[in-house]
Every structure is written in structure tokens, then in C-alpha cells.
Design a protein around this motif. Structure first.
Motif, PDB file in Angstrom:
ATOM      1  N   ALA A 107       0.832  -1.205   0.000  1.00 20.56           N
ATOM      2  CA  ALA A 107       0.000   0.000   0.000  1.00 20.56           C
ATOM      3  C   ALA A 107       0.865   1.254   0.000  1.00 20.56           C
ATOM      4  O   ALA A 107       0.580   2.233  -0.701  1.00 20.56           O
ATOM      5  CB  ALA A 107      -0.920  -0.012   1.225  1.00 20.56           C
ATOM      6  N   ASN A 108       1.952   1.238   0.771  1.00 22.16           N
ATOM      7  CA  ASN A 108       2.834   2.410   0.822  1.00 22.16           C
ATOM      8  C   ASN A 108       3.632   2.578  -0.468  1.00 22.16           C
ATOM      9  O   ASN A 108       3.862   3.707  -0.912  1.00 22.16           O
ATOM     10  CB  ASN A 108       3.745   2.321   2.041  1.00 22.16           C
ATOM     11  CG  ASN A 108       3.086   2.896   3.281  1.00 22.16           C
ATOM     12  OD1 ASN A 108       3.236   4.068   3.592  1.00 22.16           O
ATOM     13  ND2 ASN A 108       2.298   2.079   3.968  1.00 22.16           N
ATOM     14  N   GLU A 109       4.045   1.484  -1.085  1.00 27.46           N
ATOM     15  CA  GLU A 109       4.724   1.595  -2.377  1.00 27.46           C
ATOM     16  C   GLU A 109       3.759   2.121  -3.447  1.00 27.46           C
ATOM     17  O   GLU A 109       4.124   2.939  -4.293  1.00 27.46           O
ATOM     18  CB  GLU A 109       5.283   0.230  -2.803  1.00 27.46           C
ATOM     19  CG  GLU A 109       6.658  -0.072  -2.252  1.00 27.46           C
ATOM     20  CD  GLU A 109       7.758   0.787  -2.890  1.00 27.46           C
ATOM     21  OE1 GLU A 109       7.894   0.796  -4.130  1.00 27.46           O
ATOM     22  OE2 GLU A 109       8.478   1.440  -2.132  1.00 27.46           O
ATOM     23  N   VAL A 346      -8.944   3.310   8.353  1.00 28.31           N
ATOM     24  CA  VAL A 346      -9.497   3.787   7.082  1.00 28.31           C
ATOM     25  C   VAL A 346     -10.776   3.007   6.810  1.00 28.31           C
ATOM     26  O   VAL A 346     -10.749   1.770   6.710  1.00 28.31           O
ATOM     27  CB  VAL A 346      -8.502   3.555   5.924  1.00 28.31           C
ATOM     28  CG1 VAL A 346      -9.059   4.123   4.628  1.00 28.31           C
ATOM     29  CG2 VAL A 346      -7.146   4.153   6.247  1.00 28.31           C
ATOM     30  N   GLY A 347     -11.875   3.707   6.680  1.00 24.28           N
ATOM     31  CA  GLY A 347     -13.141   3.019   6.389  1.00 24.28           C
ATOM     32  C   GLY A 347     -14.295   3.780   6.986  1.00 24.28           C
ATOM     33  O   GLY A 347     -14.205   4.994   7.227  1.00 24.28           O
ATOM     34  N   THR A 371      -1.946   8.929   1.501  1.00 28.32           N
ATOM     35  CA  THR A 371      -2.258   8.681   0.089  1.00 28.32           C
ATOM     36  C   THR A 371      -2.869   7.294  -0.073  1.00 28.32           C
ATOM     37  O   THR A 371      -3.875   7.115  -0.773  1.00 28.32           O
ATOM     38  CB  THR A 371      -0.975   8.818  -0.751  1.00 28.32           C
ATOM     39  OG1 THR A 371      -0.478  10.160  -0.588  1.00 28.32           O
ATOM     40  CG2 THR A 371      -1.244   8.554  -2.219  1.00 28.32           C
ATOM     41  N   ALA A 372      -2.270   6.295   0.570  1.00 28.43           N
ATOM     42  CA  ALA A 372      -2.815   4.938   0.486  1.00 28.43           C
ATOM     43  C   ALA A 372      -4.246   4.901   1.010  1.00 28.43           C
ATOM     44  O   ALA A 372      -5.137   4.286   0.403  1.00 28.43           O
ATOM     45  CB  ALA A 372      -1.932   3.975   1.279  1.00 28.43           C
ATOM     46  N   ALA A 373      -4.455   5.577   2.130  1.00 30.17           N
ATOM     47  CA  ALA A 373      -5.793   5.595   2.731  1.00 30.17           C
ATOM     48  C   ALA A 373      -6.800   6.240   1.783  1.00 30.17           C
ATOM     49  O   ALA A 373      -7.930   5.757   1.618  1.00 30.17           O
ATOM     50  CB  ALA A 373      -5.744   6.371   4.047  1.00 30.17           C
ATOM     51  N   LEU A 381     -15.681   3.996  -2.451  1.00 19.86           N
ATOM     52  CA  LEU A 381     -16.827   4.834  -2.830  1.00 19.86           C
ATOM     53  C   LEU A 381     -17.200   4.702  -4.303  1.00 19.86           C
ATOM     54  O   LEU A 381     -18.264   5.162  -4.723  1.00 19.86           O
ATOM     55  CB  LEU A 381     -16.539   6.304  -2.493  1.00 19.86           C
ATOM     56  CG  LEU A 381     -16.998   6.751  -1.102  1.00 19.86           C
ATOM     57  CD1 LEU A 381     -16.425   5.926   0.007  1.00 19.86           C
ATOM     58  CD2 LEU A 381     -16.683   8.222  -0.885  1.00 19.86           C
ATOM     59  N   THR A 382     -16.332   4.092  -5.083  1.00 17.94           N
ATOM     60  CA  THR A 382     -16.665   3.900  -6.499  1.00 17.94           C
ATOM     61  C   THR A 382     -16.871   2.417  -6.806  1.00 17.94           C
ATOM     62  O   THR A 382     -16.862   2.014  -7.963  1.00 17.94           O
ATOM     63  CB  THR A 382     -15.572   4.499  -7.409  1.00 17.94           C
ATOM     64  OG1 THR A 382     -14.291   3.973  -7.002  1.00 17.94           O
ATOM     65  CG2 THR A 382     -15.537   5.999  -7.311  1.00 17.94           C
ATOM     66  N   GLY A 383     -17.008   1.615  -5.752  1.00 18.15           N
ATOM     67  CA  GLY A 383     -17.383   0.213  -5.948  1.00 18.15           C
ATOM     68  C   GLY A 383     -16.274  -0.680  -6.456  1.00 18.15           C
ATOM     69  O   GLY A 383     -16.542  -1.744  -7.025  1.00 18.15           O
ATOM     70  N   ARG A 384     -15.027  -0.249  -6.254  1.00 20.02           N
ATOM     71  CA  ARG A 384     -13.908  -1.094  -6.703  1.00 20.02           C
ATOM     72  C   ARG A 384     -13.303  -1.842  -5.532  1.00 20.02           C
ATOM     73  O   ARG A 384     -13.234  -1.310  -4.418  1.00 20.02           O
ATOM     74  CB  ARG A 384     -12.825  -0.227  -7.367  1.00 20.02           C
ATOM     75  CG  ARG A 384     -13.239   0.351  -8.706  1.00 20.02           C
ATOM     76  CD  ARG A 384     -12.034   0.960  -9.410  1.00 20.02           C
ATOM     77  NE  ARG A 384     -11.434   2.037  -8.647  1.00 20.02           N
ATOM     78  CZ  ARG A 384     -11.448   3.318  -9.016  1.00 20.02           C
ATOM     79  NH1 ARG A 384     -12.012   3.665 -10.143  1.00 20.02           N
ATOM     80  NH2 ARG A 384     -10.884   4.232  -8.254  1.00 20.02           N
ATOM     81  N   GLU A 385     -12.853  -3.026  -5.775  1.00 25.01           N
ATOM     82  CA  GLU A 385     -12.123  -3.797  -4.762  1.00 25.01           C
ATOM     83  C   GLU A 385     -10.797  -3.114  -4.485  1.00 25.01           C
ATOM     84  O   GLU A 385     -10.132  -2.649  -5.419  1.00 25.01           O
ATOM     85  CB  GLU A 385     -11.813  -5.200  -5.293  1.00 25.01           C
ATOM     86  CG  GLU A 385     -12.972  -6.168  -5.245  1.00 25.01           C
ATOM     87  CD  GLU A 385     -13.164  -6.742  -3.855  1.00 25.01           C
ATOM     88  OE1 GLU A 385     -12.191  -7.236  -3.263  1.00 25.01           O
ATOM     89  OE2 GLU A 385     -14.317  -6.662  -3.369  1.00 25.01           O
ATOM     90  N   ASN A 386     -10.405  -3.069  -3.242  1.00 19.98           N
ATOM     91  CA  ASN A 386      -9.066  -2.578  -2.924  1.00 19.98           C
ATOM     92  C   ASN A 386      -8.352  -3.642  -2.099  1.00 19.98           C
ATOM     93  O   ASN A 386      -8.883  -4.094  -1.082  1.00 19.98           O
ATOM     94  CB  ASN A 386      -9.129  -1.263  -2.146  1.00 19.98           C
ATOM     95  CG  ASN A 386      -7.742  -0.716  -1.872  1.00 19.98           C
ATOM     96  OD1 ASN A 386      -7.002  -1.257  -1.057  1.00 19.98           O
ATOM     97  ND2 ASN A 386      -7.369   0.338  -2.581  1.00 19.98           N
TER      98      ASN A 386
END
Ligand code: FES
Length: 501
Positions: A107-109, A346-347, A371-373, A381-386
């Protein structure tokens, strides 16, 4: 407890190098009502990154910033953009397991790559440059730990090597090196993000303090002179505003200090942090033809400030003795939430929230973690898997010891007042006046300013911080200016004025 000021002998302008050299933005305040897809409270790295990612995904957004873009915690960073964060991977593996350590690194990279991408695609002029980052050891014990961190990070797929070639101008034993890391002028970067956010149905509002959030369909964020209606709200205010998730009890406010010293011949072209104590963070910055070395450290829980002036002096001495600075140009402190289990939150704001989201607990690595968060929430919020959302989940089980005192639970913090009766110029202290704890500050012209000393968060008594000339709350880290206005939450309401005793 209050402390006498010996501020006059501190070197350097008491402000962040980034804020001092970044210029300022002038977005309007909000008057009336606007409707957007997503309201974002907080114009720092997390809020603006989320806002721009959402705008690029076709959403309209409104960023609500209480002061100016970049003047909050992000404007007081070191400027390091890196996934090497001292010995984070050893700690995360030991506390959460190898998969969590791997996800955190990825996530940080990804955040580092995203910042590079924004700089390039939005054409942001922010002194972004790629450098190696080192975690260095000065003792044999620390050397073994950096060796282990290097091996672990390499196993996790991160750009890690162990090296004894460390480009510092004083002897060290070895380091973990991550290649292709970066540093950035954080304020200029945020200003570039804000410029890209504003327009085409999206907004950046400055001087706009959110007063309340009503969750519903839509949600309504109320401000002094208007409101924002939005399907979703992201609270990215460092310490959450409208906190229903008890993040003040799930994070520990931690402060640290930086000095920026002028150097004739910058010796370094990389960024560094020590394993040994006292921890030192180091980087070189060139701005407007001047070279600065930043030296950071002296961190402590917000409740244990001690003599803050001494902390600046120790950093200045280190920068002079070890790094060759000729004078201190700027000095500043900053504060961030350290989550009790070491992972950002985050959430959704709380288990019952449906449209109000939070980013907090960025553990002093906010440029990448923020930035990762932001990217996690933009996906959500756009319905994409993270792939990293579960690791950072704000509603994960809290560690058992995550309860911190309020005034009711901490009588000492609620009653601490002084018996002093006189103040020198530039000194502050807490008096008991007519049964009320009153925070009294005498400025350098001799004018006396009095506000309530009772923190508007949960009622602890504030302390005077002589090096930064602020009123600081020892319970959860709120900070106030001498006129009572809020510098940093969780408090959102100013200390009210009191009669001068
Ligand atoms: Fe919580 Fe002051 S009582 S920050």
C-alpha cells in the motif's frame, strides 16, 4: 503543568519550512448550500488525494478546509515519501503476521507511485525527486535489527538491501536502503492537488470550518455560513471530527520536532532515519537557491511534553555538530496519531455508519499512508475492490488497553493549576480564577490574554507550551492558540475567553 518560557534564545523562525516557502492559496469560504457526490473534510494529503481520485473517477467533490490548503499536519511533515519507515516491517510482522506486513508495504509503495504519477500527470511543480531512503544503525544491536529488516523487506518484495555504505557525514555501522523512494515539497504538492480538484462542479473551500455532520440520504455537513449535501462524507482531519468511533481512545497523540538549518555545501542526497535513540530523521532540501538540512526527532506522547525548548535545542545541536548547518532557519513541531495496533484507520467512521468515512492514525508517515488511505476510500466509494482495505479497516477489533482518560477519569489532568501570581513576557500559565481554571498568556508586548483552561474536548486542563506558544491538552493532544482558537483536534470548539485576572 505550565512552564516558564525561555523562548527568546531559540534559533529560527517558529514555522514550518514548507509553509514558509510554499506561498498560499485563496479559495473562497462557503456561503449557502452546495450539493456534490462526496464531501471531504480536511485539505491535507488524505483529503485532497481522495478528492482528486474521486473527481478523476467521475464524482463531484467539495473539500472543506478550515484554514488554507497545506497548513495543517501535512504542511509540517518531513517531506519524506517512502515505504521504508524505520523498522516497520519487523514490528508489523511480529504483531500482525507476514501478510499484513506485506500488504502495508504494498500500500505504501503504491502510494509513492501514485504521488509520482500525480506530479507527472497534473504537472505539479513541487520539488518531487527520487532519492534512496536509509534506516541506519550506530550500534551493534541496531545493526542486527536493520539487517533483519532488510532481509524481511526484500522477502516482502520491497526494494530493500542491507548496506554498510551510508552517505552520512558521521560514522554509522550500516543501514537498510530502499531505492527509488522520494521527497517532496508537501505544501506545493497539496496546492497542485487542490488546483486539480477545484472546478467542473467540484470545489475547494478554505476558511470553512465544518460544525456538524448529519448522516442520511443525502448526508449534510453544516458550516458556519452554509452546508454541503453529499451522498458520502470523508473525514480526513488528522484527528476525526464528529468522532463516533472513539479514535481518541484508539490512537495515541504523538508529537515530534524539526529544525531546518542552512548549509553551504549539502553533503547528502538521500533521506535517513536512525534506529538508535534518540531517534533522528534527516534530509536535504533545496529551495530558492538555498540548501537546508532538516533534522527531526525528540518525539514524545503529547501528554509528556516536558521542556519543549530543550527539544529544539538538542535538534539544533545535532544538526550543527553532525550535519554542518551554519544556522537554524526554521523550527516547528507536529503531531500525529499513533494507532494502538500500529495500522492506520481507514473506512466507515463507526460500525453503524453507512456513508461517513474516516482516515486517521497515519503513524507519522502521512504522505504515503494518507495517500494509500485516500486511494482505499476512493475505491470503496466507487465500488472497486481494494486489496489493502481490510488491513486498514477502521472497524477492526480494538486492542484491549485502548482506553484513555477523560477529565472525569483523570482528576489530576482536570485540576492541574498553578500557584504562580506573575508572568514574564511570552509566558503562559494556568490560574484558578473565581473557581475556574484560566489559561493566561502575556505576549511580548506585555498584553495579557485569558481563555478557559478547560479543554473543549473532554475537559482536561491545558498546559502552556513555551517553545510553540500554544496551549496543549495532555489527555488526547488537542492544541490551541493563545487566543483559544483550535490548532489541532480532537477538540473542535475554541477555548472561550475569560476575564483577565
Ligand atoms: Fe481530549 Fe483535551 S480532553 S484533547
Amino acid at each position: 503543568m505550565s512552564a516558564a518560557s525561555n523562548n527568546e534564545r531559540l534559533e529560527g523562525e517558529p514555522m514550518s519550512l514548507w509553509v514558509a516557502t510554499g506561498g498560499t492559496t485563496e479559495y473562497p469560504g462557503l456561503r449557502g448550500e452546495v450539493e456534490v457526490d462526496v464531501a471531504v473534510i480536511g485539505g491535507g494529503i488524505a483529503g485532497l488525494t481522495a478528492a482528486l481520485a474521486l473527481k478523476r473517477a467521475g464524482r463531484t467533490v467539495a473539500v472543506i478546509e478550515t484554514a488554507h490548503v497545506g497548513t495543517g499536519v501535512t504542511g509540517h511533515t518531513t517531506g519524506k515519501v517512502t515505504s521504508l519507515q524505520r523498522l516497520a516491517y519487523t514490528e508489523l510482522r511480529d504483531s500482525h503476521g507476514i501478510d499484513t506486513a506485506r500488504a502495508y508495504g504494498q500500500a505504501n509503495e503504491a502510494a509513492l507511485g501514485h504521488i509520482a504519477d500525480m506530479v507527472a500527470t497534473e504537472g505539479i511543480d513541487c520539488d518531487f525527486r527520487r532519492v534512496a531512503n536509509y534506516t541506519y544503525a550506530e550500534t551493534d544491536e541496531a545493526l542486527a535489527r536493520v539487517r533483519a529488516e532488510a532481509d524481511l523487506a526484500a522477502d516482502l518484495g520491497l526494494p530493500a538491501t542491507f548496506t554498510t555504505e551510508v552517505p552520512l557525514p558521521f560514522p554509522v555501522k550500516g543501514a537498510v536502503r530502499f531505492d527509488d523512494q522520494a521527497q517532496v515539497h508537501a505544501v506545493k504538492y497539496l496546492q497542485g492537488l487542490a488546483l486539480a480538484v477545484d472546478g467542473q462542479g467540484s470545489f475547494v473551500f478554505e476558511g470553512a470550518r465544518a460544525l456538524g455532520i448529519r448522516e442520511g440520504s443525502p448526508c449534510v455537513v453544516t458550516l458556519e455560513n452554509g452546508s454541503v449535501r453529499a451522498r458520502d462524507v470523508i473525514v480526513a482531519t488528522n484527528v476525526p471530527f464528529g468522532d463516533h468511533g472513539r479514535y481518541d481512545a484508539r490512537s495515541r497523540a504523538h508529537r515530534s520536532y524539526l529544525v531546518a538549518g542552512l548549509v553551504d555545501n549539502p553533503p547528502l542526497d538521500a533521506t535517513f532515519i536512525s534506529v538508535d535513540e534518540p531517534m533522528r530523521s534527516i534530509l536535504t532540501v533545496g529551495i530558492d537557491g538555498k540548501s537546508y538540512i532538516l533534522a527531526g526527532g525528540e518525539g514524545h506522547p503529547a501528554s509528556e511534553a516536558g521542556d519543549t525548548a530543550v527539544r529544539y535545542r538538542r535538534l539544533a545541536a545535532f544538526a550543527r555538530d553532525h550535519l554542518g548547518i551554519t544556522e537554524v532557519a526554521y523550527r516547528w513541531s507536529t503531531q500525529d496519531g499513533i494507532p494502538l495496533d500500529g495500522l492506520p484507520y481507514v473506512g466507515l467512521m463507526s460500525p453503524t455508519a453507512k456513508h461517513v468515512y474516516v482516515i486517521t492514525g497515519l503513524r507519522k508517515w502521512g504522505l504515503t499512508n494518507g495517500t494509500a488511505a485516500a486511494l482505499i476510500l476512493a475505491d470503496t466509494l466507487t465500488g472497486r475492490e481494494n486489496p489493502w482495505a481490510a488491513v486498514f479497516d477502521s472497524n477492526r477489533a480494538a486492542p484491549a488497553d485502548s482506553v484513555k482518560p477523560s477529565a472525569a477519569e483523570n482528576p489530576e489532568a482536570a485540576t492541574a493549576t498553578t500557584k504562580r501570581t506573575e508572568l514574564a513576557p511570552d509566558e503562559g500559565t494556568v490560574f484558578e480564577v473565581g473557581g475556574e481554571s484560566t489559561a493566561v498568556y502575556k505576549d511580548i508586548e506585555g498584553n495579557v490574554h485569558a481563555v478557559s483552561a478547560v479543554c473543549t474536548h473532554l475537559g482536561c486542563i491545558v498546559d502552556f507550551n513555551p517553545a510553540d506558544t500554544t496551549w496543549d491538552c495532555p489527555c488526547h493532544g488537542s492544541r490551541f492558540a493563545t487566543d483559544g482558537s483550535v490548532i489541532q483536534g480532537p477538540a473542535v470548539v475554541a477555548l472561550p475567553p475569560r476575564p483577565v485576572p
